[in-house]
Design a protein around this motif. Structure first.
Motif, mmCIF file in Angstrom:
data_model
loop_
_atom_site.group_PDB
_atom_site.id
_atom_site.type_symbol
_atom_site.label_atom_id
_atom_site.label_comp_id
_atom_site.label_asym_id
_atom_site.label_seq_id
_atom_site.Cartn_x
_atom_site.Cartn_y
_atom_site.Cartn_z
ATOM 1 N N ALA A 80 0.832 -1.214 0.000
ATOM 2 C CA ALA A 80 0.000 0.000 0.000
ATOM 3 C C ALA A 80 0.862 1.258 0.000
ATOM 4 O O ALA A 80 0.547 2.228 -0.699
ATOM 5 N N GLU A 87 0.972 6.821 -6.532
ATOM 6 C CA GLU A 87 -0.202 7.677 -6.718
ATOM 7 C C GLU A 87 0.123 9.149 -6.456
ATOM 8 O O GLU A 87 -0.402 10.038 -7.128
ATOM 9 N N THR A 139 -3.148 8.873 1.895
ATOM 10 C CA THR A 139 -3.167 8.110 0.645
ATOM 11 C C THR A 139 -2.930 6.639 0.914
ATOM 12 O O THR A 139 -3.620 5.773 0.348
ATOM 13 N N ASP A 142 -6.110 5.048 2.221
ATOM 14 C CA ASP A 142 -7.091 4.809 1.163
ATOM 15 C C ASP A 142 -6.697 3.623 0.286
ATOM 16 O O ASP A 142 -7.535 2.780 -0.062
ATOM 17 N N VAL A 143 -5.428 3.549 -0.085
ATOM 18 C CA VAL A 143 -4.948 2.450 -0.927
ATOM 19 C C VAL A 143 -5.081 1.119 -0.175
ATOM 20 O O VAL A 143 -5.535 0.119 -0.741
ATOM 21 N N LEU A 145 -7.195 0.268 2.160
ATOM 22 C CA LEU A 145 -8.600 -0.137 2.198
ATOM 23 C C LEU A 145 -9.073 -0.659 0.844
ATOM 24 O O LEU A 145 -9.838 -1.625 0.778
ATOM 25 N N ASP A 146 -8.594 -0.056 -0.236
ATOM 26 C CA ASP A 146 -8.940 -0.543 -1.581
ATOM 27 C C ASP A 146 -8.361 -1.941 -1.825
ATOM 28 O O ASP A 146 -9.007 -2.787 -2.445
ATOM 29 N N LEU A 147 -7.151 -2.191 -1.339
ATOM 30 C CA LEU A 147 -6.506 -3.494 -1.548
ATOM 31 C C LEU A 147 -7.259 -4.634 -0.862
ATOM 32 O O LEU A 147 -7.134 -5.786 -1.283
ATOM 33 N N ASP A 149 -10.152 -5.454 -1.119
ATOM 34 C CA ASP A 149 -11.090 -6.064 -2.071
ATOM 35 C C ASP A 149 -10.401 -6.657 -3.294
ATOM 36 O O ASP A 149 -11.069 -7.072 -4.235
ATOM 37 N N ASP A 150 -9.080 -6.710 -3.285
ATOM 38 C CA ASP A 150 -8.306 -7.183 -4.438
ATOM 39 C C ASP A 150 -7.969 -8.665 -4.253
ATOM 40 O O ASP A 150 -7.100 -9.026 -3.463
ATOM 41 N N GLU A 162 -11.924 -4.878 9.786
ATOM 42 C CA GLU A 162 -11.581 -3.490 10.061
ATOM 43 C C GLU A 162 -12.006 -3.199 11.492
ATOM 44 O O GLU A 162 -13.146 -3.465 11.870
ATOM 45 N N ARG A 186 -16.073 -8.025 7.508
ATOM 46 C CA ARG A 186 -15.561 -6.664 7.470
ATOM 47 C C ARG A 186 -16.503 -5.849 8.327
ATOM 48 O O ARG A 186 -17.707 -5.921 8.173
#
Length: 187
Positions: A80, A87, A139, A142-143, A145-147, A149-150, A162, A186
């Protein structure tokens, strides 16, 4: 039980792990990989985060699978951070580097029972000094948290939770997790 506590810098990881370790001395505590690198310059940089990713992944992959442990940060944190630097335009990551980092992260996380993520929240802010890199902190959060779902990074079957709230509420949530059977959740 193998637990990794993830989150951006100054998100409460050290406090949570210290509180947990006091109550659960049977758990091996793996310190933040930053403490294990030899960096004379501790400014955030891609090479520093890549080194920490290798350390965080290696100690999970090479460790004994049956041991009780709680790790401050895992390879996902450093993936991240690398993506956050990219980013923010502070580094340029090539596909090969990213693919290798993602594969190593997934392999290491496959050895973990619980991934506990401490997101930044407005309800329970942790104030940091001016010496912290606020843009990188936000940043990376945010990254990270996005990961979650990857599926190329998070292995199927890994319990991801979380955890927010006061330090006491966070500790209580982790203690509930170790008492419950594994299940993906989650919240």
């Amino acid at each position: 039980m193998r637990i990794v506590v993830s989150g951006t810098h100054a998100s409460g990881k050290s406090t949570l792990i210290a509180d947990f370790a006091r109550r659960h001395p049977e758990y091996l505590v793996l310190a933040d990989p930053f403490e294990l690198i030899d960096e004379s310059d501790d400014r955030p940089a891609a090479a520093m985060f890549a080194s920490q990713l290798r350390i965080a992944a290696g100690r999970l992959i090479e460790g004994e699978s049956g041991e009780n442990l709680i790790a401050e940060r895992g390879p996902l944190d450093f993936l991240a951070y690398l993506l956050a630097l990219d980013e923010l335009g502070r580094t340029v990551l090539d596909r090969s580097t990213l693919s290798s980092a993602a594969d190593r992260t997934r392999t290491a996380l496959a050895t973990v029972d619980h991934l506990v993520v401490l997101p930044l929240t407005a309800a329970h802010p942790i104030h940091v000094g001016d010496d912290e890199d606020a843009a990188l902190r936000e940043t990376m959060n945010d990254v990270l948290l996005d990961l979650l779902d990857d599926s190329d990074v998070i292995p199927a079957g890994l319990t991801v939770t979380e955890v927010t709230g006061s330090p006491a509420e966070r500790l209580a949530r982790i203690e509930t997790l170790i008492a419950e059977p594994r299940s993906s959740e989650r919240g």
